[in-house]
Design a protein around this motif. Sequence first.
Motif, mmCIF file in Angstrom:
data_model
loop_
_atom_site.group_PDB
_atom_site.id
_atom_site.type_symbol
_atom_site.label_atom_id
_atom_site.label_comp_id
_atom_site.label_asym_id
_atom_site.label_seq_id
_atom_site.Cartn_x
_atom_site.Cartn_y
_atom_site.Cartn_z
ATOM 1 N N ALA A 31 0.886 -1.012 -0.208
ATOM 2 C CA ALA A 31 -0.021 -0.021 0.025
ATOM 3 C C ALA A 31 0.977 1.357 -0.001
ATOM 4 N N ALA A 32 1.997 1.229 0.900
ATOM 5 C CA ALA A 32 2.751 2.369 0.705
ATOM 6 C C ALA A 32 3.329 2.741 -0.550
ATOM 7 N N ASP A 33 3.821 1.770 -1.132
ATOM 8 C CA ASP A 33 4.469 1.791 -2.545
ATOM 9 C C ASP A 33 3.498 2.490 -3.527
ATOM 10 N N ARG A 310 -8.826 -6.704 9.460
ATOM 11 C CA ARG A 310 -7.752 -7.676 9.339
ATOM 12 C C ARG A 310 -7.529 -8.416 8.198
ATOM 13 N N GLY A 311 -8.791 -8.425 7.528
ATOM 14 C CA GLY A 311 -8.750 -9.184 6.100
ATOM 15 C C GLY A 311 -8.405 -8.083 4.830
ATOM 16 N N CYS A 312 -8.366 -7.000 5.229
ATOM 17 C CA CYS A 312 -7.958 -5.944 4.191
ATOM 18 C C CYS A 312 -6.814 -6.228 2.942
ATOM 19 N N THR A 313 -7.237 -5.745 2.037
ATOM 20 C CA THR A 313 -6.221 -5.989 0.791
ATOM 21 C C THR A 313 -5.243 -4.647 0.930
ATOM 22 N N VAL A 318 -4.830 1.695 0.871
ATOM 23 C CA VAL A 318 -4.697 2.922 0.014
ATOM 24 C C VAL A 318 -5.894 3.759 -0.012
ATOM 25 N N GLY A 319 -7.150 3.234 -0.043
ATOM 26 C CA GLY A 319 -8.310 3.912 0.054
ATOM 27 C C GLY A 319 -8.442 4.638 1.280
ATOM 28 N N VAL A 320 -8.283 3.976 2.405
ATOM 29 C CA VAL A 320 -8.533 4.240 3.613
ATOM 30 C C VAL A 320 -7.371 5.481 3.943
#
Length: 331
Positions: A31-33, A310-313, A318-320
């Motif tokens: 996500a950081a990328d 905890r099941g997030c992608t 990125v969206g949050v």
Amino acid sequence: MNFLESIKQRAKAAGKTIVLPETDDMRTLKAADMILREEIAKIILIGSKDETLAKADGLDLTKAIFIDPANYSEMESLTAKLADLRKEKGMTLEDAAALLKNDSLYLGCMLVKEGIADGMVAGAVNSTANVMRASLQILKTAPGVKLVSSFFVMVVPDCAYGENGVFLFSDSGLVQNPNAEELSAIAQSAAQSFKKLVQAEPKVAMLSHSTKGSAKHPDVDKVIEATRLAKEAAPDLLLDGEFQLDAAIVPEIGKQKAPDSPIAGYANVLIFPDLDAGNIGYKLVERLAKAEAYGPITQGIAKPVNDLSRGCTAEDIVGVTAITAVQATND
């Protein structure tokens, strides 16, 4: 432009800094990328830079800010401030130092409190209870807000109701069984959240199995009292109730069941009487109407901290993060 793309563009323009503390999780690094590539926000990653970069082989984290508690220059200052903040709870300097060194959630929240970061996103690894505990102990509730609650932004395709198919559902993720005063506070926070994120005038419906006295029950009384309290606290807010769902969002039914209401049939912010109703409601709309559901997003904390499933992608993170960056703006 859809809701999330609009949020990303606003986040990009805002240039906020968001802490992602869970660097042991590969989804966080992916996500950081993506966030850095899209320039959605500046990112702080907590942990050893060398270890994190080794783990993130193939990802580009060169623009990330790394804060390693083992050698961060501001640790002594943050430790003293945390100890002072929690001294009434018996926290010593040694306790504070150990907490900031070993718990990235507390370090992340201190970075937000001190303005080094504008918000934090966590929960891919940590429980909701842990994320909320750190944020409330350090950041506390926003001025004038009585409790922290949550919401989902629901984007319903091919829907004429709400704000062109966009709704805010609250509380669908945090407060189990709010009393009337708490329900009123949730409604006021939700209206502010809708205005900030959707950039439209909130029309708030207090939901029930009754419309304007059509049923009698203590559960209905709670919603009636919450409506009264919310109107008293925020007289300029377009808010009414109690409404059944159809009376709240369908103009023809709203006119029939509540002809004197200023918002019946046109609500875009839906306040559920308890967590069971809110959680079931958002999942029904998500699955049966194939709606996009963004949340749960936290509201009412002094500075934005959001909890992930905890099941997030990685895409969810990125969206949050984009939503958190927009929450941190003053517009």
